[in-house]
Scaffold this active site. Structure first.
Site, PDB file in Angstrom:
ATOM      1  N   GLU A 374      31.745 -21.658  -3.049  1.00 32.05           N
ATOM      2  CA  GLU A 374      30.742 -22.175  -1.876  1.00 32.05           C
ATOM      3  C   GLU A 374      31.441 -21.523  -0.739  1.00 32.05           C
ATOM      4  OE1 GLU A 374      30.543 -26.264  -0.841  1.00 32.05           O
ATOM      5  OE2 GLU A 374      30.226 -26.815  -2.878  1.00 32.05           O
TER       6      GLU A 374
HETATM    7  P1  P53 Z   1      28.201 -29.839   5.090  1.00 28.29           P
HETATM    8  C1  P53 Z   1      33.963 -30.930   4.033  1.00 28.29           C
HETATM    9  C2  P53 Z   1      34.825 -29.723   4.133  1.00 28.29           C
HETATM   10  C3  P53 Z   1      34.568 -29.052   3.494  1.00 28.29           C
HETATM   11  C4  P53 Z   1      33.230 -28.899   2.567  1.00 28.29           C
HETATM   12  O1  P53 Z   1      29.244 -29.282   4.027  1.00 28.29           O
HETATM   13  C5  P53 Z   1      32.534 -30.057   2.302  1.00 28.29           C
HETATM   14  C6  P53 Z   1      32.962 -31.068   3.160  1.00 28.29           C
HETATM   15  C7  P53 Z   1      32.275 -32.289   3.349  1.00 28.29           C
HETATM   16  O2  P53 Z   1      31.083 -32.188   4.266  1.00 28.29           O
HETATM   17  O3  P53 Z   1      31.542 -30.194   1.634  1.00 28.29           O
HETATM   18  C8  P53 Z   1      31.341 -29.139   0.788  1.00 28.29           C
HETATM   19  O4  P53 Z   1      26.947 -30.194   4.329  1.00 28.29           O
HETATM   20  C9  P53 Z   1      30.223 -29.749  -0.254  1.00 28.29           C
HETATM   21  C10 P53 Z   1      28.926 -29.444  -0.083  1.00 28.29           C
HETATM   22  C11 P53 Z   1      28.522 -29.488   1.228  1.00 28.29           C
HETATM   23  C12 P53 Z   1      29.149 -28.010   1.840  1.00 28.29           C
HETATM   24  O5  P53 Z   1      30.567 -28.010   2.001  1.00 28.29           O
HETATM   25  O6  P53 Z   1      28.651 -31.073   5.393  1.00 28.29           O
HETATM   26  O7  P53 Z   1      30.691 -29.408  -1.533  1.00 28.29           O
HETATM   27  O8  P53 Z   1      28.173 -30.526  -0.803  1.00 28.29           O
HETATM   28  O9  P53 Z   1      27.070 -29.334   1.690  1.00 28.29           O
HETATM   29  C13 P53 Z   1      28.946 -28.029   3.457  1.00 28.29           C
HETATM   30  O10 P53 Z   1      27.838 -28.687   5.972  1.00 28.29           O
END
Ligand code: P53
Length: 476
Positions: A374
């Protein structure tokens, strides 16, 4: 000094609960994601007691990938994806979590989805538990605070490993298992581990207990997976936000070391198969007395992961303060703004060099293959009348990160398997439940209130990423 490997896994990443929708189709049960409403920056998502009439739950429909995946996979294929990371919704396979037999309709759905990927030579990369455990396990068992959850998870893992052994080679056990280091907030403990804290409970101790059971469950799954198909590559998944010292004051540096210990010991256990001494000493100092048996410790050693999957969005910074003489890290209090970097509209600090640092950190420690599963830029996009979106800021963010990742490979020599930017198609934000925090190369017509046609259109970054993949990361 060669560039990325010839078989570098370029692709994109999503999670079942954030895009599938179809929350009650094919026999699916209610997951923890199904009882969270939408929030926004600074306003947490509400976790309700079950599904309440009249409340808006954005994950119930997602972007309707459950029905539209052939069209979406076709667009991924057009970009040249070599792999596609998604998760298997546990509640499609074991709707309540404690059944003895899997749900055939759920298994069939993923057979069809994986066949669709394989049709285009897109390798599925599958997370077993991505913030979507069965809600029944929360209400009846207390989520991962209960040792019995290990058995339920391992049954789920074995069922899908067996079923998809010829279709899926790359797996991960628990998504961002270390998010719950932020145990003083409600979101991470609930989404990671189904933990609903009661007032007065020792949140930290319960988090460590739950994480221990997850690590045991992960190790059992790795062991079982390798027995089912020795070719499987099974990784862990860590949320990497390196915690820098705010200054070169030695106490700030030591504060950063402690912060890194508190956030990343999970990776030590996954990779090395045993707890680092600093973590055991911390448990002793806090007198946690966790339920951790000799057999558990043997299991951890038998189930070491094959690679380290991690997410990278941002870096953090911390500093020592006089009211904290032991330099203990508390994620809700210890973080400070880094004056050297800018932040997104959601306050996430943008730091491409931090990705190179993170790759070096993991590789220096473990010498295991790394997989960036990611990375991405959550931003507000504007759909033009002609259906296009000029997301040059996203191209800049991703390009800057890929340039740093390239240095880590070419100059620093880290072993990097692949790169799957997050939310390759717009989907529901995990943290806020919003649609307007978009990450995709593909725009989805849906707003924060759930309105829109769900039509898909290509953003400017679509063709840009296609060329990145075609040139194996040369043309950025
Ligand atoms: P969203 C916190 C910090 C780093 C990654 O996040 C995180 C989170 C939780 O919010 O989550 C990951 O959608 C996760 C995904 C998520 C993505 O990062 O809050 O593995 O499910 O959607 C982005 O912007």
């Amino acid at each position: 000094m060669a560039g990325f490997k010839a078989d570098f896994l370029w692709g994109g990443a999503v999670a079942a609960h954030q895009l599938e929708g179809g929350w009650q189709e094919g026999g699916k049960g209610i997951s923890v994601a199904d009882v969270m409403t939408a929030g926004r920056h600074g306003v947490p998502r509400e976790i309700t007691e079950g599904v309440i009439e009249g409340k808006y739950y954005p994950n119930h429909e997602g972007i309707d990938f459950y029905h539209r995946y052939p069209q979406d996979i076709k667009l991924f294929a057009e970009m040249g994806f070599k792999c596609f990371r998604t998760s298997i919704a546990w509640t499609r396979i074991f709707p309540r979590g404690d059944e003895l037999e899997p749900n055939e309709a759920g298994l069939q759905f993923y057979d069809d989805l994986f066949d669709e990927c394989l049709k285009y030579n897109i390798e599925p990369v599958i997370t077993l538990s991505h913030f979507e455990m069965p809600y029944h396990l929360v209400t009846e068992y207390g989520g991962w605070r209960n040792r019995q959850t290990i058995e339920f998870f391992v049954r789920f893992a074995k069922a899908v490993f067996t079923r998809y052994q010829k279709k899926v080679k790359y797996w991960m056990t628990f998504n961002e298992i270390n998010n719950q280091a932020n145990f003083n907030e409600d979101f991470a403990p609930f989404t990671n581990s189904g933990l609903h804290y009661k007032p007065g409970e020792d949140r930290e101790k319960i988090m460590y207990q739950a994480a221990h059971y997850e690590l045991v469950a992960s190790a059992l799954a790795v062991e079982a997976g390798h027995a089912i198909n020795p070719e499987f590559q099974i990784g862990c998944m860590i949320a990497m936000c390196p915690v820098y010292p705010l200054t070169c004051d030695p106490n700030d540096m030591m504060m950063s070391v402690n912060a890194m210990h508190r956030r990343y010991w999970f990776a030590d256990v996954h990779v090395r198969g045993y707890y680092p001494k600093h973590t055991l000493n911390y448990f002793a100092r806090k007198a946690f007395n966790l339920d951790m048996t000799e057999e558990d410790l043997r299991i951890l050693q038998r189930g070491c992961v094959d690679y380290i999957g991690f997410s990278y969005y941002m870096s953090f910074a911390t500093k020592a303060t006089e009211d904290n003489p032991r330099l203990d890290y508390d994620e809700t209090k210890s973080l400070v703004t880094n004056p050297w970097v800018k932040a997104s509209d959601w306050g996430w600090q943008i730091d491409p060099v931090g990705l190179r640092y993170s790759l070096n950190y993991f590789y220096d420690l473990y010498q295991q293959p790394l997989f960036i599963v990611e990375n991405g830029f959550g931003a507000i996009d504007k759909l033009e009348a002609d259906g296009t979106v000029d997301d040059s800021y996203r191209i800049a963010y991703l390009g800057d990160h890929i340039r740093e990742m390239k240095k880590a490979v070419e100059e620093d020599g880290v072993d990097l398997m692949g790169y799957t930017p997050w939310g390759c198609i717009d989907l529901v934000s995990a943290g806020t439940g919003e649609m307007k925090k978009r990450y995709g190369f593909i725009y989805v017509d849906k707003d924060n209130e759930g309105k829109g046609t769900l039509a898909r259109s290509k953003k400017k970054s679509f063709d840009w990423y296609k060329e990145v993949i075609r040139s194996n990361g040369e043309n950025l």
